[in-house]
Design a protein around this motif. Structure first.
Motif: not given
Length: 758
Positions: A192-216
């Protein structure tokens, strides 16, 4: 501006003065007026006051009498934006003039710049124009009203008056709300704009929170650390080893290493974004890229007459990105070449006026631009009789320089010679030739002293109606040379209005030395008979009154003779609205002609309304008296359409009506003169309007009372009800025994239709 102020001040003074000028010509209305206070018939005298609709006068009874204004045409004084005007009418009695309200300014608003706008009046007669500061729109609390432009993420204000855009600014966004992303679903963040009150929307991408690789063994795996997810990813690192020049040997997913080699770099490339230059090099083996960005200051060069204007950017890279050959240099052209600003041609040259240019152009007088326009001749012929020396004159159409193309050949052209006339010397013609022998110019030289002069013949004519004598001079050599002058003559005698006279006329003509006419002046006389002038009458028309004849007075302005002629008969009194006299079997009326006021009185002649013997009531057909409190309604707009025969009709038609308790309508028809019923004794045609009072009745089913009067009713093309009545006497009738009043009974249409259905 001063003229406009003077004109407006004159208009104000005229608007103030006009009502007082008009009031100075007050003249009380003539005739008799009924005083509302004492009920006396009075005349009007002293002026009292004037209002919007009436003027007040002092009656002969001493009370104030109010009279409606009687307007006549007057010159309208138009209203302006700021000043009231006057309507084009004035009361003939008191001089009152209705006012026109000031129009007020009709403003339109036009932007001037970022700080001001102009408001000007659009009325043709007004020059009002004011420059004001912009007034940005604000809410009820005085806070500015901003408009949000979502496409460019900026906001601005608008001027309340001219709608110009003001204070265009970039929006200052802060986070208003956040919906976090998950492993598989996108999130969003609202700013939100602090002067005119206008709004815009931004997309937050989806994705996993991967842990460390384990050798197998020959593969690796990793698990998403978010609670409740449990997603797992398997990496076969043997299939994902980077090129050996990266970090050899390394799995691009889990990091297994190989023997390392050097990168094989391609040539450096440069790209620009605004004033920022980016250098990029890529390895041919692993496609690894190295990037270096620097900002460059532009050096501006203005456009000249022949070169374009530009801004040059030279970035200062270091190391591998350093540019030795100028591949990174960027030139942005900002303006086209100006072209020379040449001054006007002078002496075949022109210079560029731009500072620092100094270019000069010399006209080459191209052959296709040089045109011969004539020759330059000497003022007089050579005294020895030789041919004149003539040069060829030309002009360069490109630079305008006059050119001398050398001496022209000259020959004598006797066929062009002109003989002498009254006012012109004889002339000899010469021709100038170019190199090709073509005639480029001719010149006629006057043979001085050969003009013949005029040989005048004179004649005179007298106009006794106009009182003038006309002298005319015509040259005997050339009749087109003529001159005419008219002077007023004097006479030793004058005719009267009625008698002719023989008189000597004398005309004195002026000296006209410039034309050789009447040198020293000339006097011409003649004897003529002057016819009688005839009377110059001023006519005064005296209109007839009710009791006196009218006539026209003719008064001669020359001899004073006065005569009266064109007599017109007296009009007679115009008694229309006969009113019952309270307490008596009589009615009275006041003559409605202006200035008369005569009152007439007559006895009521009662007739009976139709009905059974117990319901008969008497009424007066003239004044409509039915009882002490009731009257038959007078039908307005009654027309005497046609008269059969040549017998003049006595009196005027009177039609009255009333509605009986049983719904029938009664209409009485009679002719009255001086308030007394008279009988026409002929066939007459009357018409009355088919108004709302007549519409409910069936005119095809008429019952009449009035023996000896025949009646036929119809509707004409105008929609009026026409009554054709025959008053002719039968063999056994006399004027004393025949009926003089016709009483018509009309039934409602509903009753007639019900009777037909039954």
């Amino acid at each position: 501006m001063k003229k406009e102020m003077s004109r407006q001040m004159a208009l104000v003074l005229m608007l103030i003065a006009l009502p007082f000028i008009a009031l100075a010509e007050q003249s009380a209305p003539s005739g008799k007026y009924l005083c509302p206070e004492c009920a006396e018939s009075v005349t009007l005298g002293e002026f009292v006051s004037s209002g919007d609709s009436q003027c007040a006068w002092r009656g002969s009874c001493g009370h104030t009498i109010r009279v409606d204004h009687d307007y006549i045409a007057a010159e309208e004084v138009p209203a302006t934006c700021t000043q009231d005007g006057l309507k084009g009418e004035i009361c003939r009695y008191c001089g009152y003039r209705p006012a026109l309200n000031a129009l007020g300014h009709n403003y339109v608003y036009e932007p001037v710049d970022g700080s001001y706008h102009k408001k000007r009046c659009t009325r043709p007669s007004c020059t009002e124009s004011v420059t004001e500061r912009h007034a940005p729109a604000a809410d009820a609390s005085g806070n500015p009203i901003w408009t949000f432009d979502e496409a460019v993420e900026r906001h601005y204000e608008r001027c309340d008056q001219c709608a110009m855009t003001l204070n265009n600014q970039a929006c200052d966004f802060i986070v208003a709300s956040t919906l976090p992303a998950t492993c598989t679903q996108e999130g969003q963040q609202v700013l939100r704009c602090t002067v005119c009150g206008g709004h815009k929307t931004e997309i937050l991408p989806a994705g996993h929170d991967w842990g460390a690789w384990t050798q197998s063994g020959a593969a690796s795996e990793r698990v998403c650390r978010r609670e409740g997810c449990g997603a797992k990813e398997i990496c076969d690192h043997l299939k994902n080893i980077n090129p050996p020049c990266a970090a050899a040997p390394v799995c691009s997913v889990c990091g297994a290493a190989l023997e390392r080699r050097e990168h094989d770099w391609q040539a450096v490339s440069y790209s620009w974004n605004g004033d920022e230059c980016t250098a990029v090099r890529a390895c041919r083996l692993c496609r690894t890229e190295e990037i270096q960005s620097v900002r460059a200051l532009g050096r501006s060069v203005k456009a000249t007459c022949t070169e374009r204007g530009y801004t040059k950017y030279e970035p200062a890279f270091e190391g591998w990105a350093k540019d030795e050959g100028g591949a990174s240099v960027r030139v942005v052209y900002t303006a086209n070449a100006l072209g020379h600003e040449w001054c006007p041609w002078k002496n075949g040259e022109r210079n560029c006026l731009r500072a620092g240019c100094g270019a000069t152009e010399v006209c080459a007088h191209p052959a296709d631009q040089v045109s011969v326009y004539g020759a330059e001749w000497p003022a007089e012929l050579p005294a020895d009789g030789a041919l004149p020396a003539v040069s060829i004159a030309a002009c360069c159409r490109q630079c305008g320089e006059m050119l001398n193309l050398g001496e022209a050949a000259v020959r004598r052209a006797e066929e062009g010679d002109q003989p002498a006339s009254c006012t012109r010397d004889a002339s000899a013609r010469y021709e100038a030739l170019d190199e090709a022998g073509r005639v480029i110019a001719r010149r006629d030289y006057a043979v001085k002293g050969t003009a013949l002069g005029h040989d005048w013949a004179y004649s005179y004519s007298w106009d006794t109606d106009g009182g003038t004598c006309t002298g005319r001079a015509v040259c005997r050599r050339d009749s087109s040379h003529a001159y005419e002058t008219r002077v007023a003559y004097t006479t030793d005698a004058q005719p009267s209005c009625t008698e002719d006279v023989s008189a000597t006329l004398t005309a004195v003509f002026p000296e006209l030395a410039d034309r050789g006419l009447w040198i020293g002046g000339h006097t011409e006389t003649a004897t003529r008979t002057l016819t009688a002038l005839g009377h110059d009458d001023a006519q005064t028309i005296v209109p007839p009154t009710c009791t006196a004849r009218g006539y026209t007075v003719y008064a001669c302005r020359r001899c004073g003779r006065v005569e009266k002629a064109n007599g017109t008969p007296a009009l007679g009194h115009d008694f229309i609205d006969w009113t019952p006299v309270e307490g008596e079997n009589a009615h009275a009326a006041i003559c409605r002609r202006e200035g008369c006021g005569e009152t007439a009185r007559a006895e009521c002649e009662m007739r009976f309304l139709p009905g059974d013997e117990t319901d008969e009531r008497a009424f007066c057909p003239v004044c409509g008296r039915l009882s002490e409190d009731e009257r038959l309604e007078l039908i307005e707009d009654v027309r005497l359409e046609a008269v059969a025969g040549e017998t003049a009709l006595p009196g005027q038609p009177v039609l009255r009506r009333c509605v009986l308790p049983d719904g029938r309508a009664i209409i009485s028809v009679c002719f009255k003169a001086a308030g007394v019923i008279v009988r026409p004794g002929a066939r007459v045609t009357l018409s009355l309007p088919a108004d709302d009072e007549s519409a409910p009745y069936d005119w095809t089913a008429i019952e009449t009372a009035g023996e000896g009067i025949a009646l036929n009713a119809a509707v004409n093309e105008e929609g009026r009800i026409v009554l054709e009545m025959d008053y002719a006497l039968d063999e056994n009738e006399t004027p004393e025994t025949a009926a003089d009043t016709l009483v018509i009974t009309l039934k409602p249409r509903a009753a007639t239709e019900a009777s037909v259905q039954s």
